[in-house]
Design a protein around this motif. Structure first.
Motif, PDB file in Angstrom:
ATOM      1  N   MET A  93      -1.316  50.011  64.513  1.00 31.83           N
ATOM      2  CA  MET A  93      -0.985  50.273  62.979  1.00 31.83           C
ATOM      3  C   MET A  93      -0.720  51.796  62.844  1.00 31.83           C
ATOM      4  O   MET A  93      -1.530  52.594  63.063  1.00 31.83           O
ATOM      5  N   LEU A  94       0.479  52.128  62.731  1.00 31.26           N
ATOM      6  CA  LEU A  94       1.165  53.492  63.022  1.00 31.26           C
ATOM      7  C   LEU A  94       2.112  53.693  61.714  1.00 31.26           C
ATOM      8  O   LEU A  94       2.994  52.799  61.379  1.00 31.26           O
ATOM      9  N   VAL A  95       1.815  54.886  61.186  1.00 35.33           N
ATOM     10  CA  VAL A  95       2.968  55.337  60.202  1.00 35.33           C
ATOM     11  C   VAL A  95       3.511  56.558  60.926  1.00 35.33           C
ATOM     12  O   VAL A  95       2.497  57.511  61.057  1.00 35.33           O
ATOM     13  N   GLU A  96       4.694  56.728  60.880  1.00 41.11           N
ATOM     14  CA  GLU A  96       5.210  58.106  61.597  1.00 41.11           C
ATOM     15  C   GLU A  96       4.751  59.246  60.700  1.00 41.11           C
ATOM     16  O   GLU A  96       4.817  59.203  59.467  1.00 41.11           O
ATOM     17  N   PRO A  97       4.327  60.294  61.109  1.00 42.56           N
ATOM     18  CA  PRO A  97       3.611  61.455  60.634  1.00 42.56           C
ATOM     19  C   PRO A  97       4.358  61.800  59.618  1.00 42.56           C
ATOM     20  O   PRO A  97       4.114  62.191  58.477  1.00 42.56           O
ATOM     21  N   ARG A  98       5.700  61.964  59.582  1.00 37.20           N
ATOM     22  CA  ARG A  98       6.582  62.706  58.572  1.00 37.20           C
ATOM     23  C   ARG A  98       6.695  61.628  57.483  1.00 37.20           C
ATOM     24  O   ARG A  98       7.201  62.061  56.398  1.00 37.20           O
ATOM     25  N   TRP A  99       6.309  60.359  57.440  1.00 38.99           N
ATOM     26  CA  TRP A  99       6.303  59.544  56.344  1.00 38.99           C
ATOM     27  C   TRP A  99       4.950  59.439  55.801  1.00 38.99           C
ATOM     28  O   TRP A  99       4.577  58.554  54.947  1.00 38.99           O
ATOM     29  N   GLY A 100       3.983  59.952  56.247  1.00 38.29           N
ATOM     30  CA  GLY A 100       2.476  59.966  55.718  1.00 38.29           C
ATOM     31  C   GLY A 100       2.193  60.222  54.477  1.00 38.29           C
ATOM     32  O   GLY A 100       3.067  61.032  53.881  1.00 38.29           O
ATOM     33  N   ARG A 101       1.044  60.031  53.997  1.00 36.39           N
ATOM     34  CA  ARG A 101       0.601  60.431  52.689  1.00 36.39           C
ATOM     35  C   ARG A 101       1.368  59.787  51.634  1.00 36.39           C
ATOM     36  O   ARG A 101       1.678  60.318  50.476  1.00 36.39           O
ATOM     37  N   ARG A 102       2.238  58.663  51.698  1.00 39.38           N
ATOM     38  CA  ARG A 102       3.081  58.066  50.713  1.00 39.38           C
ATOM     39  C   ARG A 102       2.701  56.419  50.507  1.00 39.38           C
ATOM     40  O   ARG A 102       3.322  55.815  50.061  1.00 39.38           O
ATOM     41  N   GLY A 103       1.535  56.213  51.007  1.00 40.04           N
ATOM     42  CA  GLY A 103       1.005  54.847  50.888  1.00 40.04           C
ATOM     43  C   GLY A 103       1.226  53.546  51.885  1.00 40.04           C
ATOM     44  O   GLY A 103       1.180  52.588  51.686  1.00 40.04           O
ATOM     45  N   HIS A 104       2.144  54.128  52.734  1.00 44.41           N
ATOM     46  CA  HIS A 104       2.772  53.290  53.893  1.00 44.41           C
ATOM     47  C   HIS A 104       1.369  52.761  54.602  1.00 44.41           C
ATOM     48  O   HIS A 104       1.434  51.409  54.854  1.00 44.41           O
ATOM     49  N   GLY A 105       0.522  53.574  55.094  1.00 40.06           N
ATOM     50  CA  GLY A 105      -0.502  52.772  55.682  1.00 40.06           C
ATOM     51  C   GLY A 105      -1.370  51.813  54.843  1.00 40.06           C
ATOM     52  O   GLY A 105      -1.839  50.830  55.367  1.00 40.06           O
ATOM     53  N   SER A 106      -1.647  51.858  53.514  1.00 44.22           N
ATOM     54  CA  SER A 106      -2.562  51.029  52.736  1.00 44.22           C
ATOM     55  C   SER A 106      -1.614  49.869  52.503  1.00 44.22           C
ATOM     56  O   SER A 106      -2.189  48.705  52.474  1.00 44.22           O
ATOM     57  N   ARG A 107      -0.200  49.920  52.420  1.00 46.20           N
ATOM     58  CA  ARG A 107       0.535  48.856  52.245  1.00 46.20           C
ATOM     59  C   ARG A 107       0.465  47.974  53.456  1.00 46.20           C
ATOM     60  O   ARG A 107       0.526  46.839  53.469  1.00 46.20           O
ATOM     61  N   LEU A 108       0.758  48.533  54.693  1.00 47.84           N
ATOM     62  CA  LEU A 108       0.544  47.845  55.874  1.00 47.84           C
ATOM     63  C   LEU A 108      -0.853  47.113  56.219  1.00 47.84           C
ATOM     64  O   LEU A 108      -0.972  46.117  56.614  1.00 47.84           O
ATOM     65  N   LEU A 109      -2.170  48.004  55.619  1.00 49.98           N
ATOM     66  CA  LEU A 109      -3.010  47.092  56.036  1.00 49.98           C
ATOM     67  C   LEU A 109      -3.517  46.033  55.138  1.00 49.98           C
ATOM     68  O   LEU A 109      -4.071  44.983  55.252  1.00 49.98           O
ATOM     69  N   ALA A 110      -2.791  46.205  53.637  1.00 55.19           N
ATOM     70  CA  ALA A 110      -2.981  45.191  52.802  1.00 55.19           C
ATOM     71  C   ALA A 110      -2.268  43.937  53.407  1.00 55.19           C
ATOM     72  O   ALA A 110      -2.593  42.615  53.295  1.00 55.19           O
ATOM     73  N   ALA A 111      -1.003  44.092  53.867  1.00 52.68           N
ATOM     74  CA  ALA A 111      -0.045  43.099  54.612  1.00 52.68           C
ATOM     75  C   ALA A 111      -0.921  42.598  55.595  1.00 52.68           C
ATOM     76  O   ALA A 111      -0.902  41.130  55.855  1.00 52.68           O
ATOM     77  N   VAL A 112      -1.578  43.242  56.395  1.00 53.83           N
ATOM     78  CA  VAL A 112      -2.387  42.714  57.681  1.00 53.83           C
ATOM     79  C   VAL A 112      -3.493  41.725  57.258  1.00 53.83           C
ATOM     80  O   VAL A 112      -3.577  40.733  57.733  1.00 53.83           O
ATOM     81  N   VAL A 113      -4.166  42.409  56.295  1.00 53.27           N
ATOM     82  CA  VAL A 113      -5.262  41.483  55.565  1.00 53.27           C
ATOM     83  C   VAL A 113      -4.738  40.089  54.773  1.00 53.27           C
ATOM     84  O   VAL A 113      -5.253  39.001  55.211  1.00 53.27           O
ATOM     85  N   ASP A 114      -3.549  40.150  54.347  1.00 52.99           N
ATOM     86  CA  ASP A 114      -3.071  39.063  53.749  1.00 52.99           C
ATOM     87  C   ASP A 114      -2.788  37.944  54.681  1.00 52.99           C
ATOM     88  O   ASP A 114      -3.020  36.809  54.870  1.00 52.99           O
ATOM     89  N   HIS A 115      -1.993  38.405  55.654  1.00 54.19           N
ATOM     90  CA  HIS A 115      -1.591  37.376  56.953  1.00 54.19           C
ATOM     91  C   HIS A 115      -2.762  36.772  57.591  1.00 54.19           C
ATOM     92  O   HIS A 115      -2.818  35.667  58.053  1.00 54.19           O
TER      93      HIS A 115
END
Length: 187
Positions: free
Chosen positions: A101-123
């Motif tokens: 589970m990686l978010v490119e650092p230049r796109w960090g702190r925009r909620g992408h990690g949280s959205r990915l984690l939520a989608a992982v849990v949903d799946h």
């Protein structure tokens, strides 16, 4: 508001997933992964591996997800059934692994990690999983802090990987993802 989402990876995402993986590792893991290891990985090889994961997953319970901001792919996650469990691990049949589970650092702190984690849990829940584990480099405080803030905890397991250029120590984190029961009438 930014146009952001998470979706299942498609075959045309593989090259960008590979690039994100290599760039992110080289940036975020430079302090604890031997330089020779980081120098030896290439985006084309990573893209080939991700292409196989997307087009021919080992099972229907294996998923690769992509985080998007507008038209840009900014991160990804991979999830599947757990394969490396300990004899005393609870719920082995319903435990999954977040392999990446990686978010490119230049796109960090925009909620992408949280959205990915939520989608992982949903799946994972849709696949009947009730528990997730993941291995992270021991020195990766950013990922550890992020996961702990989402309810994950270290379970005491540590492994040492021989990278060919030194040892990489990883620790395992876990979380229960069973649906929370709603409290009705104050119960």
């Amino acid at each position: 508001m930014a146009d952001v989402s998470v979706r299942a990876a498609r075959p045309d995402d593989a090259a960008e997933i590979g690039r994100i993986q290599v760039d992110t590792w080289r940036t975020a893991y430079a302090a604890f992964v031997p330089a020779a290891v980081l120098d030896s990985i290439d985006a084309a090889g990573a893209a080939e591996a991700w292409s196989a994961a997307v087009t021919a997953p080992p099972s229907p319970r294996h998923h690769v997800l992509v985080a998007l901001e507008q038209q840009w792919r900014v991160g990804f996650a991979a999830l599947g059934p757990a394969e490396e469990l300990q004899p005393d691990d609870p719920e082995p049949a319903t435990t999954g692994t977040v392999a990446a589970m990686l978010v490119e650092p230049r796109w960090g702190r925009r909620g992408h990690g949280s959205r990915l984690l939520a989608a992982v849990v949903d799946h994972a829940r849709a696949d009947g999983l009730t528990r997730l584990v993941t291995w992270i480099p021991e020195g990766d405080e950013a990922t550890r802090t992020f996961l702990e803030s989402a309810g994950w905890a270290a379970d005491g397991l540590v492994r040492a990987l021989d990278t060919g250029a030194g040892e990489l120590r990883e620790l395992r984190l876990h979380t229960e993802i069973a649906e929370a029961t709603e409290h009705i009438d104050g119960r």
